[in-house]
Design a protein around this motif. Structure first.
Motif, PDB file in Angstrom:
ATOM      1  N   ARG A   2       0.771  -1.187   0.030  1.00  0.00           N
ATOM      2  CA  ARG A   2      -0.047  -0.110  -0.092  1.00  0.00           C
ATOM      3  C   ARG A   2       0.989   1.110   0.007  1.00  0.00           C
ATOM      4  O   ARG A   2       0.497   2.413  -0.941  1.00  0.00           O
ATOM      5  N   ALA A 113      -1.342   1.428  14.993  1.00  0.00           N
ATOM      6  CA  ALA A 113      -2.509   1.562  14.081  1.00  0.00           C
ATOM      7  C   ALA A 113      -2.669   3.039  14.263  1.00  0.00           C
ATOM      8  O   ALA A 113      -2.812   3.930  13.183  1.00  0.00           O
ATOM      9  N   ASP A 116       0.089   4.761  12.495  1.00  0.00           N
ATOM     10  CA  ASP A 116      -0.063   4.729  10.840  1.00  0.00           C
ATOM     11  C   ASP A 116      -0.779   5.738  10.062  1.00  0.00           C
ATOM     12  O   ASP A 116      -0.319   6.054   9.086  1.00  0.00           O
ATOM     13  N   GLY A 117      -1.766   6.088  10.952  1.00  0.00           N
ATOM     14  CA  GLY A 117      -2.744   7.282  10.428  1.00  0.00           C
ATOM     15  C   GLY A 117      -2.013   8.488  10.424  1.00  0.00           C
ATOM     16  O   GLY A 117      -2.616   9.602   9.745  1.00  0.00           O
ATOM     17  N   ASP A 139      -0.076  -7.014  10.938  1.00  0.00           N
ATOM     18  CA  ASP A 139      -1.230  -6.472  10.015  1.00  0.00           C
ATOM     19  C   ASP A 139      -1.883  -5.287  10.568  1.00  0.00           C
ATOM     20  O   ASP A 139      -2.348  -4.394   9.661  1.00  0.00           O
ATOM     21  N   ARG A 140      -2.215  -5.149  11.911  1.00  0.00           N
ATOM     22  CA  ARG A 140      -2.782  -4.170  12.677  1.00  0.00           C
ATOM     23  C   ARG A 140      -2.063  -2.732  12.431  1.00  0.00           C
ATOM     24  O   ARG A 140      -2.721  -1.656  12.653  1.00  0.00           O
ATOM     25  N   THR A 141      -0.643  -2.743  12.099  1.00  0.00           N
ATOM     26  CA  THR A 141       0.053  -1.612  11.850  1.00  0.00           C
ATOM     27  C   THR A 141      -0.205  -0.897  10.690  1.00  0.00           C
ATOM     28  O   THR A 141       0.151   0.321  10.674  1.00  0.00           O
ATOM     29  N   GLY A 142      -1.108  -1.449   9.824  1.00  0.00           N
ATOM     30  CA  GLY A 142      -1.326  -0.615   8.541  1.00  0.00           C
ATOM     31  C   GLY A 142      -0.191  -0.754   7.663  1.00  0.00           C
ATOM     32  O   GLY A 142      -0.326  -0.257   6.342  1.00  0.00           O
ATOM     33  N   ARG A 143       0.945  -0.835   8.055  1.00  0.00           N
ATOM     34  CA  ARG A 143       2.154  -1.064   6.720  1.00  0.00           C
ATOM     35  C   ARG A 143       3.200  -2.292   7.547  1.00  0.00           C
ATOM     36  O   ARG A 143       4.280  -2.007   8.022  1.00  0.00           O
TER      37      ARG A 143
END
Ligand SMILES: NC(=O)c1ccc[n+]([C@@H]2O[C@H](COP(=O)([O-])OP(=O)(O)OC[C@H]3O[C@@H](n4cnc5c(N)ncnc54)[C@H](O)[C@@H]3O)[C@@H](O)[C@H]2O)c1
Length: 317
Positions: A2, A113, A116-117, A139-143
């Motif tokens: 992503r 998370a 990450d935002g 996976d929960r880190t978004g990256r």
């Protein structure tokens, strides 16, 4: 993928965000600032950040005294560190995140998370977890491709770190994290796959477990177990002396946790053995009493190896 990986070399990393300014976060902040990085130290309250800055002052003095940095360095090191309790402010322009939050996978996942935002897409995430593995929350880190474990030991006494990818880490990011660790003067132990406890801690845990099994089963006294290790290996401390340094309550929590996870009866007996000390407030060097008494533990005596007459009295009376 992503978020594109934009760093090509370690010199692109300028700003390091430390999540959690506790025991480890403040040490890592100091180390990064000492090696020229701009550091943002983030925690929940200003009081914690103030305490962290106080501790960083002590680290500065210690490093000057031992000749590791010049006397004019502390001012420059401190000037590179900014403290904040504001997540957006902390995340702004961070190139690399070093996370030292409490050892709770749910909390780590939630805070990663959140960041990450807030962080730029390019930001690399590293975790200093002791016993968890990054795939537990990747996976929960978004990256996930930008997450690698970068695990420090006590920066005052060692310069060995573990770099441990999870199956989804980008090889390019792993290399960057390795180079970043080297730029901090660290010797990098590179893990080829995930392992709870990395390399050194995995060996240390086994040593503690063997020593505790011998003591809790009444095979030999605490002193004789240490004496055996020290006498053969020519080391200044044995396993129980090391446990006093780590903190007996920390060793107890970990021993008890794994005994329960694995339903291991010997592990439970080892935890019960440690708990006797914890219940009496004998936590090791930091409380001046544990398996030994400080500041002059008997294992420091020149004749400790040859004189084996004493018994450990701390649990009696
Ligand atoms: N202590 C060690 O010797 C050691 C060594 C290597 C690795 N580690 C690992 O490093 C991590 C941190 O350990 P530590 O001993 O520094 O813990 P610590 O309890 O001293 O510090 C944790 C800090 O995180 C802060 N925090 C909690 N929730 C937060 C949130 N939501 N947002 C921001 N900050 C928050 C706390 O206020 C605290 O200051 C753990 O994963 C631990 O396993 C510890």
């Amino acid at each position: 993928v992503r978020k594109e990986i934009v760093f090509v070399k370690v010199s692109d990393i300028k700003r390091v965000l430390i999540l959690g300014a506790g025991t480890m976060g403040r040490q890592i902040a100091f180390l990064c600032a000492m090696h020229g990085y701009q550091v943002i130290l983030y925690d929940l309250s200003q009081d914690i950040l103030d305490a962290a800055l106080g501790r960083i002052g002590e680290l500065n003095r210690r490093f000057v005294l031992q000749g590791s940095i010049d006397p004019d360095e502390p001012g420059k090191i401190t000037a590179r560190i900014t403290c904040t309790t504001d997540p957006s402010e902390a995340a702004k322009d961070a190139d690399l995140v070093s996370e030292s939050l409490p050892e709770d996978p749910e909390l780590k996942a939630r805070v990663f998370a959140q960041f990450d935002g807030l962080c730029p897409d390019r930001t690399i995430f590293t975790t200093n977890t002791s016993l968890l593995v990054p795939s537990m929350f990747a996976d929960r880190t978004g990256r996930p491709e930008k997450l690698v474990a970068l695990h420090f030991h006590d920066v005052r006494t060692t310069n060995v770190v573990d770099v441990m990818p999870h199956p989804g880490s980008s090889p390019q990011v792993v290399e960057l994290v390795r180079d970043f660790a080297r730029s901090l003067g660290q010797t990098v132990i590179m893990l080829e796959r995930e392992n709870s406890g990395y390399v050194f801690n995995a060996m240390l845990t086994s040593l503690f477990s063997s020593a505790l099994t011998l003591a809790s089963n009444g095979v030999a006294s605490v002193e004789d177990i240490d004496r055996a290790w020290m006498g053969v290996m020519n080391t200044p401390m044995g396993p129980f002396g090391i446990m006093d340094q780590v903190g007996i309550s920390t060793v107890w929590i970990i021993t008890d946790y794994w005994a329960q996870q694995k339903g291991d009866a010997q592990g439970a007996a080892n935890a019960a053995f440690l708990k006797q000390y914890v219940d009496k407030g004998l936590l090791g060097a930091k409380t001046k009493k544990g398996f030994y008494e400080y500041p002059n533990p008997s294992y420091n005596a020149p004749d400790f190896i040859t004189r084996n007459t004493e018994t450990n009295t701390n649990l009696q009376g």
